[in-house]
Design an enzyme around this catalytic site. Structure first.
Site, short mmCIF file in Angstrom:
data_model
loop_
_atom_site.label_atom_id
_atom_site.label_comp_id
_atom_site.label_asym_id
_atom_site.label_seq_id
_atom_site.Cartn_x
_atom_site.Cartn_y
_atom_site.Cartn_z
N ASN A 31 0.80 -1.22 0.00
CA ASN A 31 0.00 0.00 0.00
C ASN A 31 0.84 1.28 0.00
OD1 ASN A 31 -2.46 1.75 0.81
ND2 ASN A 31 -1.05 2.01 2.54
N SER A 83 -4.40 2.64 -8.46
CA SER A 83 -5.12 3.92 -8.51
C SER A 83 -5.94 3.98 -9.79
CB SER A 83 -4.10 5.07 -8.51
OG SER A 83 -4.73 6.29 -8.79
N TYR A 131 3.54 9.68 -11.29
CA TYR A 131 2.65 8.84 -10.47
C TYR A 131 1.84 7.89 -11.38
CZ TYR A 131 -1.04 7.64 -7.14
OH TYR A 131 -1.93 6.97 -6.33
N ALA A 171 2.55 6.79 -14.30
CA ALA A 171 3.42 5.74 -14.86
C ALA A 171 3.64 4.64 -13.83
CB ALA A 171 4.75 6.36 -15.27
N SER A 172 3.85 5.03 -12.57
CA SER A 172 4.12 4.01 -11.54
C SER A 172 2.89 3.12 -11.31
CB SER A 172 4.55 4.68 -10.23
OG SER A 172 3.45 5.31 -9.60
N LYS A 173 1.70 3.72 -11.36
CA LYS A 173 0.49 2.93 -11.10
C LYS A 173 0.09 2.09 -12.33
CE LYS A 173 -0.14 4.13 -6.78
NZ LYS A 173 -0.11 3.18 -5.68
N1 LIG Z 1 -5.20 9.49 -1.44
C1 LIG Z 1 -5.60 9.28 -2.69
O1 LIG Z 1 -6.31 10.11 -3.28
C2 LIG Z 1 -5.20 8.02 -3.40
C3 LIG Z 1 -5.85 7.70 -4.60
C4 LIG Z 1 -5.51 6.54 -5.27
C5 LIG Z 1 -4.55 5.71 -4.76
N2 LIG Z 1 -3.91 6.02 -3.60
C6 LIG Z 1 -2.87 5.11 -3.12
O2 LIG Z 1 -3.17 4.70 -1.82
C7 LIG Z 1 -1.97 4.31 -1.15
C8 LIG Z 1 -1.97 4.91 0.24
O3 LIG Z 1 -1.94 6.32 0.13
P1 LIG Z 1 -2.76 7.27 1.12
O4 LIG Z 1 -3.74 8.02 0.31
O5 LIG Z 1 -3.22 6.51 2.27
O6 LIG Z 1 -1.62 8.34 1.50
P2 LIG Z 1 -0.79 8.56 2.86
O7 LIG Z 1 -1.69 8.86 3.98
O8 LIG Z 1 0.27 9.57 2.50
O9 LIG Z 1 -0.13 7.13 3.09
C9 LIG Z 1 1.01 6.70 2.42
C10 LIG Z 1 1.71 5.69 3.30
O10 LIG Z 1 2.88 5.22 2.61
C11 LIG Z 1 3.98 5.27 3.53
N3 LIG Z 1 5.23 5.43 2.79
C12 LIG Z 1 5.53 6.37 1.87
N4 LIG Z 1 6.78 6.20 1.44
C13 LIG Z 1 7.29 5.13 2.11
C14 LIG Z 1 8.54 4.49 2.10
N5 LIG Z 1 9.54 4.88 1.30
N6 LIG Z 1 8.72 3.42 2.92
C15 LIG Z 1 7.72 3.01 3.75
N7 LIG Z 1 6.51 3.57 3.77
C16 LIG Z 1 6.30 4.64 2.97
C17 LIG Z 1 3.67 6.47 4.43
O11 LIG Z 1 4.28 6.34 5.70
P3 LIG Z 1 5.62 7.06 6.18
O12 LIG Z 1 5.58 8.46 5.67
O13 LIG Z 1 5.53 6.93 7.66
O14 LIG Z 1 6.72 6.25 5.59
C18 LIG Z 1 2.17 6.30 4.61
O15 LIG Z 1 1.92 5.37 5.63
C19 LIG Z 1 -0.82 4.77 -2.05
O16 LIG Z 1 -0.31 3.67 -2.76
C20 LIG Z 1 -1.49 5.74 -3.01
O17 LIG Z 1 -0.83 5.80 -4.24
C21 LIG Z 1 -4.22 7.16 -2.90
#
Ligand SMILES: NC(=O)c1ccc[n+]([C@@H]2O[C@H](COP(=O)([O-])OP(=O)(O)OC[C@H]3O[C@@H](n4cnc5c(N)ncnc54)[C@H](OP(=O)(O)O)[C@@H]3O)[C@@H](O)[C@H]2O)c1
Length: 262
Positions: free
Chosen positions: A93, A145, A158, A160-162
Site C-alpha cells: 500500500n 489507482s 505517479y 506511470a508508476s500505477k
Molecule cells: N489518497 C488518494 O487520493 C489516493 C488515490 C488513489 C490511490 N492512492 C494510493 O493509496 C496508497 C496509500 O496512500 P494514502 O492516500 O493513504 O496516503 P498517505 O496517507 O500519504 O499514506 C502513504 C503511506 O505510505 C507510507 N510510505 C511512503 N513512502 C514510504 C517508504 N519509502 N517506505 C515506507 N513507507 C512509505 C507512508 O508512511 P511514512 O511516511 O511513515 O513512511 C504512509 O503510511 C498509495 O499507494 C497511493 O498511491 C491514494
C-alpha cells in the site's frame, strides 16, 4: 471456494502509518488478525498498533523503515518468518506522488516514485513468496489507482508508476494463482488522506477539482470486503470508475477534455 475467513490470519501492511493503510489495519484488527505494520514513521505505527489491539487484533507488531531499501525489505520478511510459519495477506500500500509537468520535474522524482510505488511492491512480493506459499488461503493486495487506468497530465510520474503496478499485477496473477495465491488490485480515486501533504515535488498544481474525496475508511471497508469475497479488482470511488468506463468507451473525448489541463 467460499468467502475468505480473516480470523487469525497473518497480515503484512506497508504504508500503515496513515491514510488507507492505517484504515485497513483498523478494519482488519476487528477480524482478530495478526498484524505486522510497516512505514517509515515509528510513532504513528506505535499508536496504530495499540489501537488495533484494543479493537481486537490477535497481535500487532511494527517495523519502521523505508520499503525502497532492499536491506529493510529483508528485515521485514525476517521478522515475518521469526513470528509466523507463513504469510496469509500481503498488502502493498505504501505510495507517494508529485505534482507538476514532466518537463519541470526531474529524473530523481520519477525514479523515487517508481521505487516506492512499483519496485518496493514487486520486490517485497518476490521476497514474500516462500512465506505466502506456506500461507493459509494466501492473497496479495496491491494498492493501485484510477490513475493506473487513465493517465492525467501534471501527474505523469505517479500515473506511470500505477500503470506499471497494474501491468505487473495482471501479468503475475496467473503465475500466483498456479501456486494458490490470489491477487487483488484496489484502484481508489481521490481519497481523503495525508497523501497530498506528502508530495515529494510540487512544481505546479493539479488544475481539476479535488474536493470530492471519499474517506480512507470507505476504501478500507471495500478492500476488506473484496479480500473476503475473492474479487480480483475494485474501484472504491464511483467517480473514478466512471472515468475509467468513459475512457474505455470514448478515449478521444477524454483526451480532448484533458488537453485543456496540459
Ligand atoms: N489518497 C488518494 O487520493 C489516493 C488515490 C488513489 C490511490 N492512492 C494510493 O493509496 C496508497 C496509500 O496512500 P494514502 O492516500 O493513504 O496516503 P498517505 O496517507 O500519504 O499514506 C502513504 C503511506 O505510505 C507510507 N510510505 C511512503 N513512502 C514510504 C517508504 N519509502 N517506505 C515506507 N513507507 C512509505 C507512508 O508512511 P511514512 O511516511 O511513515 O513512511 C504512509 O503510511 C498509495 O499507494 C497511493 O498511491 C491514494
Amino acid at each position: 471456494m467460499g468467502r475468505r475467513s480473516l480470523a487469525d490470519r497473518r497480515l503484512l501492511i506497508t504504508g500503515a502509518s496513515s491514510g488507507i493503510g492505517r484504515a485497513l489495519a483498523l478494519e482488519l484488527a476487528a477480524h482478530r488478525t495478526h498484524l505486522l505494520l510497516v512505514a517509515r514513521r515509528a510513532e504513528p505505527l506505535e499508536q496504530l498498533a495499540s489501537e488495533a489491539l484494543s479493537l481486537g487484533a490477535s497481535s500487532a507488531q511494527l517495523l519502521a523503515g523505508d520499503v525502497t531499501d532492499p536491506q529493510f525489505r529483508c528485515e521485514i520478511l525476517q521478522l515475518c518468518s521469526q513470528n509466523w510459519e507463513g504469510l496469509d495477506v500481503l498488502i502493498n500500500n505504501a505510495g507517494i506522488s508529485a505534482h507538476g509537468r514532466f518537463a519541470e520535474n526531474t529524473e530523481a522524482t520519477l525514479r523515487r516514485i517508481m521505487e516506492v510505488n512499483f519496485f518496493a511492491a514487486t520486490e517485497l512480493t518476490r521476497l514474500a513468496l516462500p512465506l505466502l506459499r506456506s500461507g493459509n488461503d494466501p492473497i496479495v493486495v496491491n494498492c493501485g489507482s484510477i490513475l493506473g487506468h487513465r493517465g492525467l497530465p501534471r501527474n505523469c510520474e505517479y500515473c506511470a508508476s500505477k500503470f506499471a503496478l497494474r501491468g505487473w499485477t495482471e501479468s503475475i496473477r496467473p503465475e500466483l494463482l498456479r501456486e494458490g495465491i490470489e491477487l487483488l488490485l484496489v484502484s481508489p480515486g481521490s481519497t481523503d488522506t495525508e497523501f497530498f501533504d506528502h508530495l515529494i515535488s510540487q512544481t505546479g498544481k493539479i488544475p481539476w477539482d479535488q474536493s470530492k474525496k471519499i474517506s480512507a475508511q470507505q476504501v478500507a471497508q471495500q478492500t476488506v470486503h473484496a479480500i473476503r469475497s475473492r474479487r480480483r479488482e475494485i474501484f472504491p470511488n464511483w467517480r473514478g470508475r466512471a472515468l475509467v468506463l468513459l475512457n474505455r468507451l470514448c478515449p478521444r473525448l477524454v483526451d480532448r477534455v484533458l488537453r485543456r489541463y496540459g
